[in-house]
Design a protein around this motif. Structure first.
Motif, mmCIF file in Angstrom:
data_model
loop_
_atom_site.group_PDB
_atom_site.id
_atom_site.type_symbol
_atom_site.label_atom_id
_atom_site.label_comp_id
_atom_site.label_asym_id
_atom_site.label_seq_id
_atom_site.Cartn_x
_atom_site.Cartn_y
_atom_site.Cartn_z
ATOM 1 N N GLN A 8 -35.860 25.509 15.474
ATOM 2 C CA GLN A 8 -35.965 25.808 16.903
ATOM 3 C C GLN A 8 -36.768 27.081 17.101
ATOM 4 O O GLN A 8 -37.557 27.184 18.027
ATOM 5 C CB GLN A 8 -34.577 25.925 17.540
ATOM 6 C CG GLN A 8 -34.617 26.204 19.034
ATOM 7 C CD GLN A 8 -35.327 25.122 19.842
ATOM 8 O OE1 GLN A 8 -35.282 23.948 19.513
ATOM 9 N NE2 GLN A 8 -35.983 25.527 20.907
ATOM 10 N N SER A 9 -36.583 28.056 16.218
ATOM 11 C CA SER A 9 -37.361 29.291 16.349
ATOM 12 C C SER A 9 -38.839 29.014 16.086
ATOM 13 O O SER A 9 -39.701 29.657 16.675
ATOM 14 C CB SER A 9 -36.825 30.390 15.433
ATOM 15 O OG SER A 9 -37.023 30.076 14.080
ATOM 16 N N LYS A 10 -39.149 28.029 15.240
ATOM 17 C CA LYS A 10 -40.543 27.640 15.016
ATOM 18 C C LYS A 10 -41.136 27.054 16.296
ATOM 19 O O LYS A 10 -42.283 27.323 16.640
ATOM 20 C CB LYS A 10 -40.652 26.619 13.877
ATOM 21 C CG LYS A 10 -40.352 27.175 12.524
ATOM 22 C CD LYS A 10 -41.498 28.009 12.044
ATOM 23 C CE LYS A 10 -41.273 28.423 10.606
ATOM 24 N NZ LYS A 10 -42.326 29.300 10.127
ATOM 25 N N VAL A 11 -40.360 26.248 16.998
ATOM 26 C CA VAL A 11 -40.800 25.675 18.275
ATOM 27 C C VAL A 11 -41.076 26.808 19.260
ATOM 28 O O VAL A 11 -42.125 26.848 19.914
ATOM 29 C CB VAL A 11 -39.742 24.696 18.838
ATOM 30 C CG1 VAL A 11 -40.041 24.322 20.274
ATOM 31 C CG2 VAL A 11 -39.643 23.461 17.967
ATOM 32 N N THR A 12 -40.147 27.745 19.342
ATOM 33 C CA THR A 12 -40.288 28.885 20.242
ATOM 34 C C THR A 12 -41.530 29.697 19.892
ATOM 35 O O THR A 12 -42.328 30.034 20.775
ATOM 36 C CB THR A 12 -39.028 29.770 20.169
ATOM 37 O OG1 THR A 12 -37.904 28.978 20.552
ATOM 38 C CG2 THR A 12 -39.131 30.967 21.073
ATOM 39 N N GLU A 13 -41.719 29.995 18.618
ATOM 40 C CA GLU A 13 -42.888 30.766 18.166
ATOM 41 C C GLU A 13 -44.182 30.065 18.526
ATOM 42 O O GLU A 13 -45.130 30.693 18.999
ATOM 43 C CB GLU A 13 -42.840 30.966 16.651
ATOM 44 C CG GLU A 13 -41.805 31.944 16.174
ATOM 45 C CD GLU A 13 -41.708 31.976 14.653
ATOM 46 O OE1 GLU A 13 -42.683 31.606 13.965
ATOM 47 O OE2 GLU A 13 -40.654 32.368 14.149
ATOM 48 N N LEU A 14 -44.228 28.751 18.308
ATOM 49 C CA LEU A 14 -45.445 28.003 18.594
ATOM 50 C C LEU A 14 -45.755 27.993 20.089
ATOM 51 O O LEU A 14 -46.908 28.196 20.488
ATOM 52 C CB LEU A 14 -45.327 26.575 18.069
ATOM 53 C CG LEU A 14 -46.572 25.716 18.250
ATOM 54 C CD1 LEU A 14 -47.734 26.268 17.435
ATOM 55 C CD2 LEU A 14 -46.298 24.287 17.863
ATOM 56 N N LEU A 15 -44.741 27.787 20.913
ATOM 57 C CA LEU A 15 -44.972 27.795 22.359
ATOM 58 C C LEU A 15 -45.433 29.169 22.839
ATOM 59 O O LEU A 15 -46.340 29.263 23.668
ATOM 60 C CB LEU A 15 -43.718 27.352 23.103
ATOM 61 C CG LEU A 15 -43.388 25.868 23.007
ATOM 62 C CD1 LEU A 15 -42.042 25.575 23.640
ATOM 63 C CD2 LEU A 15 -44.475 25.019 23.642
ATOM 64 N N LEU A 16 -44.826 30.222 22.318
ATOM 65 C CA LEU A 16 -45.258 31.579 22.687
ATOM 66 C C LEU A 16 -46.701 31.822 22.259
ATOM 67 O O LEU A 16 -47.495 32.398 23.010
ATOM 68 C CB LEU A 16 -44.338 32.622 22.064
ATOM 69 C CG LEU A 16 -42.966 32.769 22.710
ATOM 70 C CD1 LEU A 16 -42.043 33.614 21.833
ATOM 71 C CD2 LEU A 16 -43.085 33.378 24.095
ATOM 72 N N LYS A 17 -47.043 31.371 21.057
ATOM 73 C CA LYS A 17 -48.411 31.528 20.550
ATOM 74 C C LYS A 17 -49.409 30.812 21.460
ATOM 75 O O LYS A 17 -50.434 31.376 21.859
ATOM 76 C CB LYS A 17 -48.498 30.977 19.128
ATOM 77 C CG LYS A 17 -49.881 30.988 18.542
ATOM 78 C CD LYS A 17 -49.885 30.296 17.178
ATOM 79 C CE LYS A 17 -51.306 29.987 16.788
ATOM 80 N NZ LYS A 17 -51.403 28.930 15.805
ATOM 81 N N LYS A 18 -49.101 29.573 21.814
ATOM 82 C CA LYS A 18 -50.008 28.790 22.663
ATOM 83 C C LYS A 18 -50.110 29.399 24.067
ATOM 84 O O LYS A 18 -51.188 29.404 24.666
ATOM 85 C CB LYS A 18 -49.546 27.329 22.742
ATOM 86 C CG LYS A 18 -49.673 26.594 21.437
ATOM 87 C CD LYS A 18 -51.121 26.485 21.019
ATOM 88 C CE LYS A 18 -51.306 25.662 19.779
ATOM 89 N NZ LYS A 18 -52.719 25.527 19.382
ATOM 90 N N PHE A 19 -49.010 29.906 24.578
ATOM 91 C CA PHE A 19 -49.033 30.555 25.886
ATOM 92 C C PHE A 19 -49.927 31.794 25.844
ATOM 93 O O PHE A 19 -50.769 31.996 26.716
ATOM 94 C CB PHE A 19 -47.614 30.923 26.318
ATOM 95 C CG PHE A 19 -47.549 31.685 27.612
ATOM 96 C CD1 PHE A 19 -47.943 31.097 28.798
ATOM 97 C CD2 PHE A 19 -47.098 32.989 27.639
ATOM 98 C CE1 PHE A 19 -47.894 31.801 30.004
ATOM 99 C CE2 PHE A 19 -47.044 33.699 28.829
ATOM 100 C CZ PHE A 19 -47.440 33.105 30.020
ATOM 101 N N LYS A 20 -49.777 32.611 24.807
ATOM 102 C CA LYS A 20 -50.585 33.828 24.684
ATOM 103 C C LYS A 20 -52.059 33.505 24.486
ATOM 104 O O LYS A 20 -52.926 34.206 25.016
ATOM 105 C CB LYS A 20 -50.053 34.710 23.564
ATOM 106 C CG LYS A 20 -48.728 35.343 23.945
ATOM 107 C CD LYS A 20 -48.137 36.183 22.846
ATOM 108 C CE LYS A 20 -46.791 36.716 23.318
ATOM 109 N NZ LYS A 20 -46.192 37.632 22.389
ATOM 110 N N GLU A 21 -52.354 32.439 23.739
ATOM 111 C CA GLU A 21 -53.752 32.011 23.578
ATOM 112 C C GLU A 21 -54.351 31.642 24.933
ATOM 113 O O GLU A 21 -55.496 31.983 25.229
ATOM 114 C CB GLU A 21 -53.840 30.812 22.632
ATOM 115 C CG GLU A 21 -53.636 31.162 21.182
ATOM 116 C CD GLU A 21 -53.584 29.927 20.276
ATOM 117 O OE1 GLU A 21 -53.732 28.783 20.769
ATOM 118 O OE2 GLU A 21 -53.375 30.116 19.062
ATOM 119 N N SER A 22 -53.576 30.944 25.746
ATOM 120 C CA SER A 22 -54.044 30.566 27.086
ATOM 121 C C SER A 22 -54.279 31.797 27.949
ATOM 122 O O SER A 22 -55.254 31.860 28.708
ATOM 123 C CB SER A 22 -53.031 29.644 27.771
ATOM 124 O OG SER A 22 -52.917 28.430 27.080
#
Length: 90
Positions: A8-22
């Motif tokens: 679940q923390s991997k999911v959270t990390e990935l979503l945060l990463k994609k949000f910051k990239e955007s």
């Protein structure tokens, strides 16, 4: 931390990463806009990104398609589903 919490923390990390990239591409990009793009409410996305809410496989598939995740990102993103299936089969 158990396997499901780790994934679940991997999911959270990935979503945060994609949000910051955007946000880097478009500084005014908001979490509300990101949620709309993903097809979830901003409140639900906030809880997911804080690790307070897990997401089901159908939503993961939708998010993976919308974000055009790389194969390695997909492996991390879907890893929790594999572990859940393994646990349920024992």
């Amino acid at each position: 931390m158990n396997t499901i919490q780790t994934s679940q923390s991997k999911v959270t990390e990935l979503l945060l990463k994609k949000f910051k990239e955007s946000q880097l591409k478009n500084p005014p990009w908001s979490q509300r806009a990101f949620a709309k793009k993903l097809g979830v409410s901003s409140g639900a996305l906030s809880e997911i990104m804080q690790g307070k809410r897990s997401i089901n496989i159908q939503l993961k598939k939708k998010i993976a398609a919308v974000l055009q995740l790389s194969p390695s990102e997909q492996l991390d993103f879907f890893r929790s589903e594999e572990h859940t299936s393994e646990l349920q089969s024992h």
